[in-house]
Enzyme design. Structure first.
Site, short mmCIF file in Angstrom:
data_model
loop_
_atom_site.label_atom_id
_atom_site.label_comp_id
_atom_site.label_asym_id
_atom_site.label_seq_id
_atom_site.Cartn_x
_atom_site.Cartn_y
_atom_site.Cartn_z
N PRO A 153 53.96 41.01 37.71
CA PRO A 153 53.19 41.99 38.49
C PRO A 153 52.70 43.16 37.62
O PRO A 153 51.79 43.88 38.03
CB PRO A 153 54.17 42.48 39.54
CG PRO A 153 55.29 41.50 39.56
CD PRO A 153 55.32 40.83 38.22
N GLU A 182 64.63 39.79 38.89
CA GLU A 182 64.06 41.15 38.92
C GLU A 182 63.14 41.43 37.75
O GLU A 182 62.40 42.40 37.75
CB GLU A 182 65.18 42.19 38.95
CG GLU A 182 66.18 41.99 40.08
CD GLU A 182 65.51 41.87 41.44
OE1 GLU A 182 64.67 42.73 41.76
OE2 GLU A 182 65.84 40.91 42.17
N ARG A 202 39.62 23.92 36.86
CA ARG A 202 38.34 23.53 37.48
C ARG A 202 37.13 24.00 36.68
O ARG A 202 36.01 23.56 36.92
CB ARG A 202 38.25 23.96 38.94
CG ARG A 202 38.37 25.43 39.19
CD ARG A 202 38.51 25.73 40.66
NE ARG A 202 37.31 25.42 41.43
CZ ARG A 202 36.15 26.07 41.31
NH1 ARG A 202 36.01 27.05 40.43
NH2 ARG A 202 35.11 25.74 42.04
N ASP A 220 29.49 29.06 42.99
CA ASP A 220 30.74 29.68 43.42
C ASP A 220 30.58 31.17 43.61
O ASP A 220 29.89 31.84 42.85
CB ASP A 220 31.84 29.46 42.38
CG ASP A 220 32.58 28.18 42.64
OD1 ASP A 220 32.39 27.60 43.72
OD2 ASP A 220 33.34 27.77 41.76
CL1 6GU Z 1 52.38 37.15 38.08
N1 6GU Z 1 54.52 37.60 39.50
C1 6GU Z 1 55.17 38.10 40.57
N2 6GU Z 1 56.50 37.95 40.64
N3 6GU Z 1 54.56 38.71 41.56
C2 6GU Z 1 53.24 38.83 41.46
C3 6GU Z 1 52.49 38.34 40.40
C4 6GU Z 1 53.19 37.73 39.41
N4 6GU Z 1 51.19 38.62 40.60
C5 6GU Z 1 51.14 39.26 41.77
N5 6GU Z 1 52.36 39.40 42.30
#
Ligand code: 6GU
Length: 246
Positions: free
Chosen positions: A90, A117, A155, A170
């Site tokens: 994230p 975590e 793709r 697209d």
């Molecule tokens: Cl790459 N990993 C996690 N755990 N949560 C996420 C993410 C990645 N991308 C958005 N939320």
């Protein structure tokens, strides 16, 4: 293209890899996707992949050793000293179509799926060449994110999609959302398909579709419409659409 995926849950990928466009691309040898269970790269009796965070706090952190060793083994197998290596987290840069196109240009990719975590920061700092997130929400692991990235990249590979036309049309390629699509029947439960689409007037249809794309993007994604360069005709279509609506 070859993609190596490091994960604690390789079984999660079975559906993606066997179905639809991805299944056919693999069968045809257009992409070679290898799954590696991070646990297989441990050396201790209990195959421990995580540990308590230094400094305390909730949850567990993925240990660096099995991840470093797995990436290094893939590099050796490929006879390469550096393979583009992406940590799904994230904290990464936000994935989009432009990044997908960039990744589709590589011969090899390694994806590392984080879990628990977090992942020991030395993986991000000294092993991965890139960190990617798929959006501002929390997934329980990097697997679903890796699947989104792999699907999107595969793709784009030459020969994967039947007609090259479908790539150009697209949404997001041009920065606009797609126009609405309809198919038979022309009337369903009293809901009519737009008559222009059944008219055979190809210029009229193209104009209607462009207008719908512009209107949808302006209403739903003002962030996108600001970035697109609109022609005089586009501006006319858009203001006309807003006049009809209001
Ligand atoms: Cl790459 N990993 C996690 N755990 N949560 C996420 C993410 C990645 N991308 C958005 N939320």
């Amino acid at each position: 293209m070859r993609i190596d995926i490091l994960t604690l849950f390789p079984e999660m990928f079975a559906g993606l890899l066997s179905c639809s466009i991805m299944g056919r691309a693999r069968e045809r040898g257009l992409v070679d996707i290898r799954l590696h269970d991070i646990r297989d790269y441990t050396h201790d009796k209990h195959h421990v992949v995580d540990d308590y965070p230094y400094g305390g706090g909730a949850g567990m952190v993925l240990k660096p050793e099995p991840i470093f060793e797995a990436v290094e083994l893939v590099g050796k197998e490929l006879g390469l000293s550096a393979v583009p290596t992406i940590l799904l987290t994230p904290q990464g840069r936000l994935f989009n179509q432009e990044i997908a196109r960039e990744l589709a240009g590589y011969q090899h990719l390694i994806l590392i799926c984080g879990h628990y975590e977090g992942v020991d920061e030395r993986v991000a700092e000294h092993l991965a060449s890139d960190e990617i997130s798929i959006g501002d929400y929390v997934l329980s692991g990097g697997e679903v994110a890796a699947m989104a990235v792999v699907d999107c990249v595969v793709r784009l590979l030459p020969g994967v999609l039947g007609s090259e036309v479908s790539l150009d049309e697209d949404s997001h390629i041009e920065g606009l959302l797609e126009y609405p699509q309809y198919t038979r029947p022309p009337m369903y439960r009293g809901l009519a398909a737009p008559s222009i689409l059944l008219s055979g007037d190809h210029a009229g249809i193209a104009r209607w579709r462009r207008q719908q794309s512009l209107l949808r993007t302006a209403k739903r994604r003002p962030d996108l419409i600001e970035k697109v360069v609109l022609s005089q005709e586009d501006k006319k279509l858009l203001s006309e659409a807003f006049e009809i609506k209001s």
